[in-house]
Design a protein around this motif. Structure first.
Motif, PDB file in Angstrom:
ATOM      1  N   GLU A 181     -12.601  -1.188   0.037  1.00 60.69           N
ATOM      2  CA  GLU A 181     -11.432  -2.243  -1.225  1.00 60.69           C
ATOM      3  C   GLU A 181     -11.893  -0.614  -2.185  1.00 60.69           C
ATOM      4  OE1 GLU A 181     -11.434  -6.346   0.739  1.00 60.69           O
ATOM      5  OE2 GLU A 181     -12.469  -5.803  -1.155  1.00 60.69           O
ATOM      6  N   LEU A 182     -13.654  -0.673  -2.180  1.00 62.46           N
ATOM      7  CA  LEU A 182     -13.557   0.213  -4.014  1.00 62.46           C
ATOM      8  C   LEU A 182     -12.578   1.699  -3.083  1.00 62.46           C
ATOM      9  CD1 LEU A 182     -15.306  -0.767  -6.152  1.00 62.46           C
ATOM     10  CD2 LEU A 182     -16.943   0.667  -5.446  1.00 62.46           C
ATOM     11  N   ALA A 211      -9.437   1.278  -4.978  1.00 58.47           N
ATOM     12  CA  ALA A 211      -8.960   0.875  -6.298  1.00 58.47           C
ATOM     13  C   ALA A 211      -9.581   2.428  -6.863  1.00 58.47           C
ATOM     14  CB  ALA A 211     -10.268   0.184  -6.526  1.00 58.47           C
ATOM     15  N   THR A 222     -22.912   0.266 -10.964  1.00 52.73           N
ATOM     16  CA  THR A 222     -21.648  -0.694 -10.547  1.00 52.73           C
ATOM     17  C   THR A 222     -22.117  -1.421  -9.651  1.00 52.73           C
ATOM     18  OG1 THR A 222     -20.190   0.923 -12.109  1.00 52.73           O
ATOM     19  CG2 THR A 222     -19.645  -1.644 -11.140  1.00 52.73           C
ATOM     20  N   LEU A 227      -1.657   4.746  -1.098  1.00 51.88           N
ATOM     21  CA  LEU A 227      -2.974   4.297  -0.675  1.00 51.88           C
ATOM     22  C   LEU A 227      -2.283   4.726   1.051  1.00 51.88           C
ATOM     23  CD1 LEU A 227      -4.300   0.899  -1.759  1.00 51.88           C
ATOM     24  CD2 LEU A 227      -4.816   3.685  -2.138  1.00 51.88           C
ATOM     25  N   ARG A 261       0.824  -0.813   0.332  1.00 54.44           N
ATOM     26  CA  ARG A 261      -0.191   0.211  -0.042  1.00 54.44           C
ATOM     27  C   ARG A 261       0.762   0.839  -0.198  1.00 54.44           C
ATOM     28  NH1 ARG A 261      -5.033  -0.582   1.644  1.00 54.44           N
ATOM     29  NH2 ARG A 261      -5.397   1.639   2.939  1.00 54.44           N
ATOM     30  N   SER A 306      -1.765  -0.897  -8.911  1.00 55.67           N
ATOM     31  CA  SER A 306      -2.225  -2.193  -8.641  1.00 55.67           C
ATOM     32  C   SER A 306      -3.124  -2.907  -8.163  1.00 55.67           C
ATOM     33  CB  SER A 306      -2.313  -0.855  -6.334  1.00 55.67           C
ATOM     34  OG  SER A 306      -1.509  -0.297  -6.693  1.00 55.67           O
ATOM     35  N   SER A 349      -9.232   4.163 -16.674  1.00 53.17           N
ATOM     36  CA  SER A 349      -8.083   4.570 -16.255  1.00 53.17           C
ATOM     37  C   SER A 349      -7.673   5.701 -17.382  1.00 53.17           C
ATOM     38  CB  SER A 349      -7.223   2.794 -16.727  1.00 53.17           C
ATOM     39  OG  SER A 349      -7.772   2.289 -16.073  1.00 53.17           O
ATOM     40  N   ASP A 376     -13.925  -7.725  -7.513  1.00 55.55           N
ATOM     41  CA  ASP A 376     -15.020  -7.228  -7.757  1.00 55.55           C
ATOM     42  C   ASP A 376     -14.966  -5.590  -6.798  1.00 55.55           C
ATOM     43  OD1 ASP A 376     -17.438  -8.346  -8.108  1.00 55.55           O
ATOM     44  OD2 ASP A 376     -17.333 -10.063  -7.110  1.00 55.55           O
ATOM     45  N   ALA A 377     -14.093  -5.563  -6.084  1.00 56.29           N
ATOM     46  CA  ALA A 377     -14.407  -3.935  -5.464  1.00 56.29           C
ATOM     47  C   ALA A 377     -12.947  -3.096  -5.782  1.00 56.29           C
ATOM     48  CB  ALA A 377     -13.593  -4.314  -4.227  1.00 56.29           C
ATOM     49  N   GLN A 378     -12.423  -3.916  -7.793  1.00 52.56           N
ATOM     50  CA  GLN A 378     -11.819  -2.791  -7.817  1.00 52.56           C
ATOM     51  C   GLN A 378     -12.421  -2.504  -9.350  1.00 52.56           C
ATOM     52  OE1 GLN A 378      -7.400  -4.866  -8.692  1.00 52.56           O
ATOM     53  NE2 GLN A 378      -8.864  -6.394  -8.029  1.00 52.56           N
ATOM     54  N   ILE A 379     -13.743  -3.071  -9.225  1.00 51.95           N
ATOM     55  CA  ILE A 379     -14.219  -2.080 -11.188  1.00 51.95           C
ATOM     56  C   ILE A 379     -15.037  -1.570 -10.575  1.00 51.95           C
ATOM     57  CG2 ILE A 379     -15.958  -3.471 -11.951  1.00 51.95           C
ATOM     58  CD1 ILE A 379     -15.121  -6.355 -11.729  1.00 51.95           C
ATOM     59  N   ILE A 380     -14.870  -0.332 -11.368  1.00 51.93           N
ATOM     60  CA  ILE A 380     -15.714   1.139 -11.038  1.00 51.93           C
ATOM     61  C   ILE A 380     -17.022   1.887 -11.614  1.00 51.93           C
ATOM     62  CG2 ILE A 380     -15.401   3.493 -10.899  1.00 51.93           C
ATOM     63  CD1 ILE A 380     -12.590   2.760  -9.639  1.00 51.93           C
ATOM     64  N   LEU A 382       2.348   8.359  -7.898  1.00 55.90           N
ATOM     65  CA  LEU A 382       0.634   7.269  -8.441  1.00 55.90           C
ATOM     66  C   LEU A 382       0.549   7.047 -10.213  1.00 55.90           C
ATOM     67  CD1 LEU A 382      -1.456   9.295  -6.232  1.00 55.90           C
ATOM     68  CD2 LEU A 382      -0.325   6.796  -5.881  1.00 55.90           C
ATOM     69  N   ASN A 402      -9.430  -8.920  -4.473  1.00 55.21           N
ATOM     70  CA  ASN A 402     -10.826  -9.092  -4.854  1.00 55.21           C
ATOM     71  C   ASN A 402     -11.251  -7.974  -5.583  1.00 55.21           C
ATOM     72  OD1 ASN A 402     -13.905  -9.297  -4.515  1.00 55.21           O
ATOM     73  ND2 ASN A 402     -14.181  -8.398  -2.946  1.00 55.21           N
ATOM     74  N   GLY A 453       1.959   1.725  -3.485  1.00 54.08           N
ATOM     75  CA  GLY A 453       0.452   2.156  -4.592  1.00 54.08           C
ATOM     76  C   GLY A 453      -0.293   3.009  -4.175  1.00 54.08           C
ATOM     77  N   ALA A 476      -7.201  -2.789 -16.869  1.00 52.89           N
ATOM     78  CA  ALA A 476      -7.659  -1.482 -16.408  1.00 52.89           C
ATOM     79  C   ALA A 476      -6.308  -0.793 -15.901  1.00 52.89           C
ATOM     80  CB  ALA A 476      -8.561  -1.565 -15.481  1.00 52.89           C
ATOM     81  N   HIS A 488     -16.612  -3.941   1.610  1.00 54.51           N
ATOM     82  CA  HIS A 488     -16.559  -3.311  -0.183  1.00 54.51           C
ATOM     83  C   HIS A 488     -16.270  -2.030  -0.268  1.00 54.51           C
ATOM     84  CE1 HIS A 488     -17.093  -5.124  -4.776  1.00 54.51           C
ATOM     85  NE2 HIS A 488     -18.034  -3.286  -4.525  1.00 54.51           N
ATOM     86  N   ALA A 507      -6.569   3.709  -6.470  1.00 54.60           N
ATOM     87  CA  ALA A 507      -5.359   3.380  -6.527  1.00 54.60           C
ATOM     88  C   ALA A 507      -5.304   3.881  -8.183  1.00 54.60           C
ATOM     89  CB  ALA A 507      -5.092   1.824  -6.343  1.00 54.60           C
ATOM     90  N   ARG A 508      -6.518   4.303  -9.059  1.00 52.15           N
ATOM     91  CA  ARG A 508      -6.521   4.183 -10.292  1.00 52.15           C
ATOM     92  C   ARG A 508      -6.397   5.881 -10.647  1.00 52.15           C
ATOM     93  NH1 ARG A 508     -11.140  -0.002 -12.689  1.00 52.15           N
ATOM     94  NH2 ARG A 508     -10.501   1.124 -14.697  1.00 52.15           N
ATOM     95  N   MET A 525     -20.833   4.817 -10.062  1.00 54.34           N
ATOM     96  CA  MET A 525     -20.450   3.646  -8.922  1.00 54.34           C
ATOM     97  C   MET A 525     -21.822   3.004  -8.269  1.00 54.34           C
ATOM     98  SD  MET A 525     -16.534   5.293  -7.669  1.00 54.34           S
ATOM     99  CE  MET A 525     -16.726   4.015  -6.537  1.00 54.34           C
ATOM    100  N   ARG A 537       4.207  13.031  -5.734  1.00 53.38           N
ATOM    101  CA  ARG A 537       3.573  11.842  -5.133  1.00 53.38           C
ATOM    102  C   ARG A 537       2.663  11.280  -6.651  1.00 53.38           C
ATOM    103  NH1 ARG A 537      -0.485   9.055  -1.773  1.00 53.38           N
ATOM    104  NH2 ARG A 537      -2.746   9.619  -2.523  1.00 53.38           N
ATOM    105  N   PHE A 552      -5.255  -6.246  -6.599  1.00 53.40           N
ATOM    106  CA  PHE A 552      -5.492  -6.532  -5.368  1.00 53.40           C
ATOM    107  C   PHE A 552      -6.207  -7.794  -5.204  1.00 53.40           C
ATOM    108  CE2 PHE A 552      -5.927  -1.782  -5.034  1.00 53.40           C
ATOM    109  CZ  PHE A 552      -5.434  -1.435  -4.012  1.00 53.40           C
TER     110      PHE A 552
END
Ligand SMILES: Nc1ncnc2c1ncn2[C@@H]1O[C@H](COP(=O)(O)OP(=O)(O)OP(=O)(O)O)[C@@H](O)[C@H]1O
Ligand SMILES: [Mg+2]
Lengths: 244, 198
Positions: free
Chosen positions: B187-188, B191, B145, A68, A63, A96, A117, A102-106, A91, A100, A66, A164, B184, B194-195, B142, A87, A98
């Motif tokens: 974590e989101l 992300a 989603t 975070l 982190r 990064s 992205s 599911d939790a990276q899809i926006i 970045l 899960n 990344g 992404a 969730h 990070a993105r 979001m 910074r 992770f």
């Protein structure tokens, strides 16, 4: 699969840019507790495995890179760029991934999520669409471009998360247990991609010691300290002994 | 409930998102304000059905979308029947269903990104009073989603409780769902940073 080398900014005097992660007396405090201490190490290798027991500080290390969490003490430099002073730039250089997916899809659909992205990069709509199509084709997701991201399988979702990240052509990929939730086949797919197919430097946090063995160096954390840095074989052997 | 874009080449697909959203708004207002009896509702429904056909969706798709609305229909109808005579409750429910079906038609024929661009452009003037249109658009995206993800969590909790012999009940669903949703969201958030969406 050939990927163009990521655009690593060259240093002003024309010397080739470093591809080195440098930590100097780094410590991290979270909620008043020191979770990472006295980390001093230089890592020029392409594939860096990070191993260690639960709660040893691996994710905190990831982190940190990344962006975070911020270092409470010490200095971190990614390819010569200071994590705190530069910074924004760092970045953009780091991608990064992770556990899960599911939790990276926006965004709601596959293509839209990959396109997300590239926001605010000054690209035209056509250029974004072109890059998205190329990326989805390269990673085998082209047929699902307009599908709801949620409808993908776990392995495809992780592939989407990785696409992404890769579409931005980062210089460093930080993956925190990217295969932890995947079945054997998808886990092999994702690890082959990370370990053998991309040109980027990779920090791979994992409990899968077979994956760690395929890296160029292994870093072991215990109790928030850097315990050992060496070739993967001896580090893993000793870790196995300690686990009993 | 929130239908996603289905690629196509119909006139409805090709219509830009902005005009579609404005038309949706006007029609929704018209139906809500003026459709005071069953005949108007029938007329409006016929229009919506024609729209589905024009977009290349068959009766099966219409039925499928209606089926996803069954809970809304039940809740609207039941709560109104308590206070109102049945014909009035039915008319009101028909009105809601017609409007939702119309909104669904718009989302079925428009890419989410195009919808969000239109919303962002539409909200542009609000920038002066401190609204960040890009942020509003991001939150909307979001939300779309995350709805199926949370629904998936709810289903898995229900399964787990059934497997352990517990009768599925709303009360015992809420706590674990809340915990999973918060995790969730956490974590989101990572992300997003990070993105690069700080
Ligand atoms: N936000 C936080 N606030 C306080 N303490 C935290 C926070 N995040 C992590 N910690 C603590 O920091 C320590 C290191 O956590 P970290 O997640 O880095 O471990 P890890 O090596 O990744 O473990 P695992 O293998 O279980 O993923 C743990 O003791 C954890 O409880
Ligand atoms: Mg961890």
């Amino acid at each position: 699969m050939t990927t163009p080398l990521p655009s690593i900014p060259a240093s002003p005097d024309g010397t080739p840019p470093s591809r080195e992660l440098a930590f100097e007396g780094v410590g991290v405090d979270l909620a008043g507790v020191t979770v990472l201490r006295d980390v001093t190490v230089t890592l020029p290798q392409r594939r860096i495995a990070v191993i260690g027991s639960n709660g040893s500080g691996k994710s905190t290390f990831a982190r940190l890179l990344g962006g975070l969490v911020a270092p409470s003490r010490g200095r971190v430099a990614v390819h010569g760029h200071d994590l705190v002073a530069e910074r924004k730039q760092v970045l953009r250089m780091v991608g990064s991934v992770f556990s899960n997916p599911d939790a990276q899809i926006i965004m709601p659909t596959v293509a839209e999520d990959v396109a997300f992205s590239l926001r605010r990069r000054g690209l035209t709509r056509e250029e974004v669409a072109r890059r998205v199509t190329a990326t989805l084709e390269r990673y085998g997701l082209a047929e699902r471009a307009d599908a709801p991201a949620h409808s993908l399988s776990g392995g495809q979702k992780q592939l989407l998360a990785l696409s992404a990240v890769l579409i931005t052509e980062p210089a460093l990929i930080v993956a925190d247990e990217p295969t932890a939730l995947l079945d054997g086949r998808n886990s092999r797919l994702i690890s082959a991609l990370l370990l053998d197919e991309i040109p980027q430097q990779l920090v791979l946090v994992t409990h899968d010691l077979e994956l760690a063995a395929r890296c160029d160096v292994a870093v072991r954390f215990e109790d928030g300290r850097l315990f050992e840095v060496d070739d993967p074989a001896p580090v893993i052997a000793r870790y196995r002994r300690d686990l009993g | 409930m929130i239908a996603l874009y289905r690629p196509g080449t119909s006139p409805l697909h090709r219509l830009p998102a902005g005009p579609k959203l404005i038309a949706l708004m006007l029609l929704a207002i018209a139906i809500t304000v003026f459709a005071s009896n069953a005949w108007y509702i029938a007329g409006a429904s016929a229009l919506v059905v024609a729209g589905y056909f024009a977009a290349g969706f068959g009766p099966l798709e219409i039925l499928r979308q209606l089926w996803t609305l069954r809970w809304i229909v039940a809740v609207t109808l039941i709560t109104q029947v308590i206070f109102l005579p049945l014909p009035v409750a039915a008319t009101n429910t028909g009105r809601v269903v017609t409007v939702v079906m119309l909104a669904t038609l718009v989302t079925l024929t428009t890419r989410t990104s195009a919808l969000l661009d239109a919303v962002e452009r539409g909200l542009g003037p609000l920038r002066r009073i401190g609204v960040d249109p890009a942020r509003v658009g991001l939150v909307m995206a979001m939300t779309i989603t995350v709805v199926p993800v949370i629904a998936g969590y709810a289903a898995s909790i229900r399964d787990a409780q059934r497997a352990r012999g517990a009768k599925p009940r709303l009360r015992i669903l809420v706590m674990p769902l809340l915990v999973m949703s918060l995790k969730h969201a956490d974590e989101l958030g990572d992300a997003l940073v990070a993105r690069g969406a700080e």
